[in-house]
Design an enzyme around this catalytic site. Structure first.
Site, PDB file in Angstrom:
ATOM      1  N   CYS A 336       0.258  -1.365  -0.274  1.00  0.00           N
ATOM      2  CA  CYS A 336      -0.431   0.361  -0.315  1.00  0.00           C
ATOM      3  C   CYS A 336       1.006   0.991  -0.675  1.00  0.00           C
ATOM      4  O   CYS A 336       1.420   1.657  -0.722  1.00  0.00           O
ATOM      5  CB  CYS A 336      -0.985  -0.168   1.153  1.00  0.00           C
ATOM      6  SG  CYS A 336      -2.312   1.136   0.925  1.00  0.00           S
ATOM      7  N   HIS A 427      -4.040  -5.594   1.245  1.00  0.00           N
ATOM      8  CA  HIS A 427      -3.677  -6.017   2.759  1.00  0.00           C
ATOM      9  C   HIS A 427      -4.630  -7.727   2.694  1.00  0.00           C
ATOM     10  O   HIS A 427      -5.136  -7.480   2.284  1.00  0.00           O
ATOM     11  CB  HIS A 427      -4.936  -4.528   3.390  1.00  0.00           C
ATOM     12  CG  HIS A 427      -4.285  -3.565   3.234  1.00  0.00           C
ATOM     13  ND1 HIS A 427      -3.040  -3.269   4.161  1.00  0.00           N
ATOM     14  CD2 HIS A 427      -4.268  -1.804   3.070  1.00  0.00           C
ATOM     15  CE1 HIS A 427      -2.372  -1.338   3.840  1.00  0.00           C
ATOM     16  NE2 HIS A 427      -3.843  -1.163   3.263  1.00  0.00           N
TER      17      HIS A 427
END
Length: 490
Positions: A336, A427
């Protein structure tokens, strides 16, 4: 319908774990239970499943865990207000799963009053679905300087007419003073809403604190509802507060050493729980002020403020450590915000994270990221090196560049030409055993566990069993106004 609110004498007293444990305990007894937290502050968040025309939304990681404890999918109503800190004085505001800009702390105090009807409406929806709603407070109601316009503790409890149980943490010490002190500083109305107290994290023979518990009852008049021991199973649950990263796990000889720098706004660090639990992995969070250790793999984690944490990384000298790591042949993975840092440049023309600006990236992947557009919130599944994964994306920013032509995942990401630098937006990448096994195999390591969800589920059952033995469960149900004869009929 029935509800019970657990508030604490402070942050990190174990509210989230006790709510999760009670959710599982009462779910196992046949009740339909729902978790709720009016306002949370955390950079560890989860993405809910899309709902009709509306996509997924964000809620605190603790409420997603509590939904698992209730064996129900998480929804945005379980945490209608989420604050994600971006600086010491400002935070991104998430309302019912959607970003509503960035607020400075002082201005947000005035904004809170307008959020109370939204919070109560979400609670009422959950209440209509359940036999019991277990509500988690935030911080402490004894912080009376925050009482005006409160939506997280007593302000919400009064608005929704919910009884409160107060939790004290004996592991910190001064638990008598914490509970009795809260009684002293609360006004009569707030004090009267508290129906009893629980003590958490006791180590040793519980009989040694019998006199202490009696003293609290004598000074407050609140009912003693039980004392929980130190719960080892809690270490197997996803943590919400980054303070736990300062408590390193024991190291053992391992086939793979992983280092993760503790960025100032580190987010979703529970991504790494499955790796931390692997015997073949020596997993190390590196705190500020310390160099990155010699290791096989550096993972740059998610962050709530990519530009600020890129500057923070450089201020620690970690960019120099990372360059040396790469020269030695080490590997790097970015998740991310960490993925965005690996590129050549990051720009924030609209001031999404603060004042508009840009920064040169680490230059390890041929990519650029613009922090523009709507926030991406979606579940993702696919393949990592041939192993199946299920995760989610939760980010602002659009990443472009030649490196994307060599994807890390079947769903995207990027890998450098030599294969040693990689990144993606997903994630939860290592929660599924097949993906974790494929990833570890690159380093000659093997997985010793199945899907991490099974580890979490077993821990919840273990905690629920422990709480059933040390808490006055029938008294808690009575305070919550659960109809005991209906429960017995089931």
């Amino acid at each position: 319908m029935a509800a019970l609110m657990l508030q604490g004498c402070g942050s990190d007293v174990g509210k989230s774990v006790l709510v999760a444990g009670l959710c599982r305990l009462f779910t196992n007894r046949g009740l339909t239970v729902r978790p709720f937290k009016p306002q949370n502050m955390s950079n560890n968040a989860a993405v809910t499943a899309p709902n009709g025309k509306q996509g997924g939304g964000e809620i605190g990681r603790a409420q997603a865990l509590q939904a698992i404890a209730c064996r129900t999918p998480p929804t945005v109503d379980m945490n209608p207000v989420l604050l994600k800190p971006q600086s010491d004085t400002g935070a991104q505001l998430i309302v019912r799963g959607r970003m509503e800009g960035t607020w400075q702390a002082a201005a947000y105090q005035d904004r809170k009053a307008s959020l109370l009807p939204i919070v109560v409406e979400s609670f009422r929806r959950l209440e209509a679905q359940a036999d019991l709603v277990i509500v988690e407070g935030a911080g402490s109601p004894a912080e009376t300087n925050l009482r005006a316009n409160d939506i997280a503790n007593m302000g919400f409890a009064h608005a929704a007419d919910i009884p409160v149980v107060l939790i004290g943490d004996i592991d910190r010490g001064h638990v008598i003073a914490s509970l009795v002190g809260a009684h002293e500083v609360l006004d009569a109305a707030d004090r009267g809403r508290i129906k009893g107290f629980l003590i958490n994290k006791f180590r040793g023979d519980p009989a040694l604190f019998d006199e202490g518990r009696a003293e609290i009852v004598r000074r407050t008049g609140w009912a003693d509802l039980g004392m929980a021991p130190w719960l080892p199973a809690a270490a197997r649950l996803p943590a919400e507060d980054a303070v736990v990263l300062e408590r390193p796990l024991g190291s053992a000889p391992a086939k793979l050493t992983i280092a993760v720098p503790m960025l100032s706004r580190i987010a979703n660090f529970d991504d790494f729980d499955p790796l931390r639990a692997e015997p073949d992995v020596d997993f190390r969070f590196t705190p500020p002020g310390q160099p990155l250790p010699v290791c096989d793999l550096v993972i740059l984690p998610g962050t709530k403020a990519t530009l600020a944490d890129l500057a923070f990384l450089r201020a620690q000298g970690w960019d120099i450590d990372l360059a040396a790591h790469v020269r030695r042949g080490g590997r790097v993975l970015g998740i991310c915000g960490g993925f965005q840092m690996l590129g050549r440049r990051i720009i924030d023309p609209d001031g999404i994270e603060g004042p508009p600006g840009e920064a040169i990236g680490l230059g390890l992947l041929d990519l650029e990221t613009a922090l523009t557009g709507d926030k991406v919130l979606k579940p993702v599944r696919g393949q990592l090196l041939g192993g199946a994964f299920e995760g989610y994306e939760m980010h602002v920013g659009r990443t472009t560049g030649p490196a994307l032509s060599r994807p890390l995942l079947s769903s995207g990401g990027a890998v450098s030409p030599d294969g040693r630098i990689a990144g993606c937006y997903v994630h939860g990448l290592f929660a599924k055993a097949p993906a974790r096994a494929a990833f570890l195999a690159q380093f000659g390591a093997t997985t010793h566990a199945g899907d991490h969800s099974a580890v979490v589920d077993a821990a919840l059952d273990e905690i629920a069993d422990a709480l059933s033995q040390c808490f006055d469960v029938e008294a808690l149900l009575g305070i919550a106004r659960v109809r005991l004869h209906d429960l017995e009929a089931r």
